[in-house]
Motif scaffolding. Structure first.
Motif, PDB file in Angstrom:
ATOM      1  N   ALA A  67     -24.058 -20.352 -13.087  1.00 32.02           N
ATOM      2  CA  ALA A  67     -22.986 -21.050 -12.375  1.00 32.02           C
ATOM      3  C   ALA A  67     -21.630 -20.487 -12.766  1.00 32.02           C
ATOM      4  N   ALA A  68     -21.476 -20.103 -14.024  1.00 33.11           N
ATOM      5  CA  ALA A  68     -20.216 -19.508 -14.466  1.00 33.11           C
ATOM      6  C   ALA A  68     -20.033 -18.147 -13.829  1.00 33.11           C
ATOM      7  N   ALA A  69     -21.120 -17.402 -13.638  1.00 32.06           N
ATOM      8  CA  ALA A  69     -21.024 -16.082 -13.016  1.00 32.06           C
ATOM      9  C   ALA A  69     -20.658 -16.203 -11.545  1.00 32.06           C
ATOM     10  N   VAL A  70     -21.135 -17.243 -10.864  1.00 30.57           N
ATOM     11  CA  VAL A  70     -20.807 -17.438  -9.454  1.00 30.57           C
ATOM     12  C   VAL A  70     -19.332 -17.759  -9.305  1.00 30.57           C
ATOM     13  N   ALA A  71     -18.772 -18.487 -10.263  1.00 31.97           N
ATOM     14  CA  ALA A  71     -17.362 -18.854 -10.187  1.00 31.97           C
ATOM     15  C   ALA A  71     -16.469 -17.621 -10.288  1.00 31.97           C
ATOM     16  N   ARG A  72     -16.897 -16.614 -10.998  1.00 34.98           N
ATOM     17  CA  ARG A  72     -16.123 -15.381 -11.091  1.00 34.98           C
ATOM     18  C   ARG A  72     -16.297 -14.583  -9.813  1.00 34.98           C
ATOM     19  N   ARG A  73     -15.265 -13.881  -9.439  1.00 39.50           N
ATOM     20  CA  ARG A  73     -15.312 -13.070  -8.227  1.00 39.50           C
ATOM     21  C   ARG A  73     -15.202 -11.597  -8.586  1.00 39.50           C
ATOM     22  N   ALA A  74     -15.677 -10.796  -7.682  1.00 41.07           N
ATOM     23  CA  ALA A  74     -15.484  -9.360  -7.847  1.00 41.07           C
ATOM     24  C   ALA A  74     -14.002  -9.063  -7.643  1.00 41.07           C
ATOM     25  N   PRO A  75     -13.478  -7.998  -8.248  1.00 43.71           N
ATOM     26  CA  PRO A  75     -12.050  -7.723  -8.127  1.00 43.71           C
ATOM     27  C   PRO A  75     -11.568  -7.591  -6.686  1.00 43.71           C
ATOM     28  N   ASP A  76     -12.373  -7.016  -5.811  1.00 44.68           N
ATOM     29  CA  ASP A  76     -11.909  -6.855  -4.438  1.00 44.68           C
ATOM     30  C   ASP A  76     -11.977  -8.154  -3.638  1.00 44.68           C
ATOM     31  N   ASP A  77     -12.614  -9.213  -4.187  1.00 41.64           N
ATOM     32  CA  ASP A  77     -12.636 -10.520  -3.535  1.00 41.64           C
ATOM     33  C   ASP A  77     -11.609 -11.478  -4.121  1.00 41.64           C
ATOM     34  N   ASP A  78     -10.938 -11.089  -5.177  1.00 47.90           N
ATOM     35  CA  ASP A  78     -10.004 -11.964  -5.871  1.00 47.90           C
ATOM     36  C   ASP A  78      -8.579 -11.690  -5.378  1.00 47.90           C
ATOM     37  N   PRO A  79      -7.969 -12.625  -4.633  1.00 52.17           N
ATOM     38  CA  PRO A  79      -6.622 -12.390  -4.110  1.00 52.17           C
ATOM     39  C   PRO A  79      -5.584 -12.216  -5.215  1.00 52.17           C
ATOM     40  N   GLU A  80      -5.759 -12.896  -6.337  1.00 49.18           N
ATOM     41  CA  GLU A  80      -4.811 -12.751  -7.437  1.00 49.18           C
ATOM     42  C   GLU A  80      -4.833 -11.324  -7.983  1.00 49.18           C
ATOM     43  N   PHE A  81      -6.021 -10.771  -8.153  1.00 49.35           N
ATOM     44  CA  PHE A  81      -6.149  -9.395  -8.639  1.00 49.35           C
ATOM     45  C   PHE A  81      -5.538  -8.408  -7.642  1.00 49.35           C
ATOM     46  N   LEU A  82      -5.819  -8.619  -6.361  1.00 53.24           N
ATOM     47  CA  LEU A  82      -5.274  -7.727  -5.343  1.00 53.24           C
ATOM     48  C   LEU A  82      -3.755  -7.805  -5.300  1.00 53.24           C
ATOM     49  N   GLY A  83      -3.202  -8.993  -5.519  1.00 53.65           N
ATOM     50  CA  GLY A  83      -1.747  -9.132  -5.567  1.00 53.65           C
ATOM     51  C   GLY A  83      -1.142  -8.383  -6.735  1.00 53.65           C
ATOM     52  N   ARG A  84      -1.842  -8.389  -7.886  1.00 52.59           N
ATOM     53  CA  ARG A  84      -1.336  -7.656  -9.046  1.00 52.59           C
ATOM     54  C   ARG A  84      -1.378  -6.152  -8.812  1.00 52.59           C
ATOM     55  N   ILE A  85      -2.332  -5.677  -8.035  1.00 54.58           N
ATOM     56  CA  ILE A  85      -2.391  -4.239  -7.748  1.00 54.58           C
ATOM     57  C   ILE A  85      -1.153  -3.816  -6.984  1.00 54.58           C
ATOM     58  N   ALA A  86      -0.731  -4.617  -5.998  1.00 53.72           N
ATOM     59  CA  ALA A  86       0.462  -4.287  -5.225  1.00 53.72           C
ATOM     60  C   ALA A  86       1.683  -4.256  -6.134  1.00 53.72           C
ATOM     61  N   VAL A  87       1.795  -5.200  -7.044  1.00 51.31           N
ATOM     62  CA  VAL A  87       2.915  -5.227  -7.969  1.00 51.31           C
ATOM     63  C   VAL A  87       2.867  -4.001  -8.866  1.00 51.31           C
TER      64      VAL A  87
END
Length: 139
Positions: free
Chosen positions: A64-84
């Motif tokens: 259940a903890a693994a399902v809560a984590r997302r892959a980097p390309d599915d995580d909007p927060e991670f994608l936003g940090r890439i742009a920054v």
């Protein structure tokens, strides 16, 4: 009957100790409901029932903890940090270019000033110096 009670007491004690250790060693992100200190109190104060509650209610399963984590390309927060990060990289690149231009300009100015100073003053020569300014040279 006494042997059965003794075996059940031993199994209950082992289960209780295992529940305490498991609850204590789990990271805080894997506790459901109340916080880690409250779960430890529940497990310690209510020996077998507290351990059962911990395993059934309080503990988040690893899957259940693994399902809560997302892959980097599915995580909007991670994608936003890439742009920054790419904006920072672009800014650093522009600043490095400006610095290189300023260094080139200052090097050119120093070179021109040195060249002008060399051509304006003739080299000093003593009687013992040769044309290059070295003493005692035979020419």
């Amino acid at each position: 009957m006494a042997r059965l009670l003794l075996v059940l007491a031993l199994v209950g004690t082992v289960f209780w100790v295992y529940a305490i250790v498991d609850c204590a060693l789990q990271p805080a992100s894997r506790h459901r409901g109340v916080g880690k200190p409250a779960w430890l109190a529940i497990v310690v104060l209510i020996p077998v029932l507290g351990g059962a509650l911990w395993f059934l209610v309080g503990r988040v399963r690893r899957s259940a903890a693994a399902v809560a984590r997302r892959a980097p390309d599915d995580d909007p927060e991670f994608l936003g940090r890439i742009a920054v990060t790419s904006d920072h990289d672009e800014r650093i690149r522009r600043l490095e270019e400006e610095l290189a231009q300023l260094d080139a300009e200052s090097d050119d100015a120093r070179f021109r000033a040195q060249r002008d100073a060399d051509s304006a003053t003739p080299p000093k020569t003593d009687g013992d110096d040769d044309a290059r300014g070295q003493r005692g040279a035979v020419g």
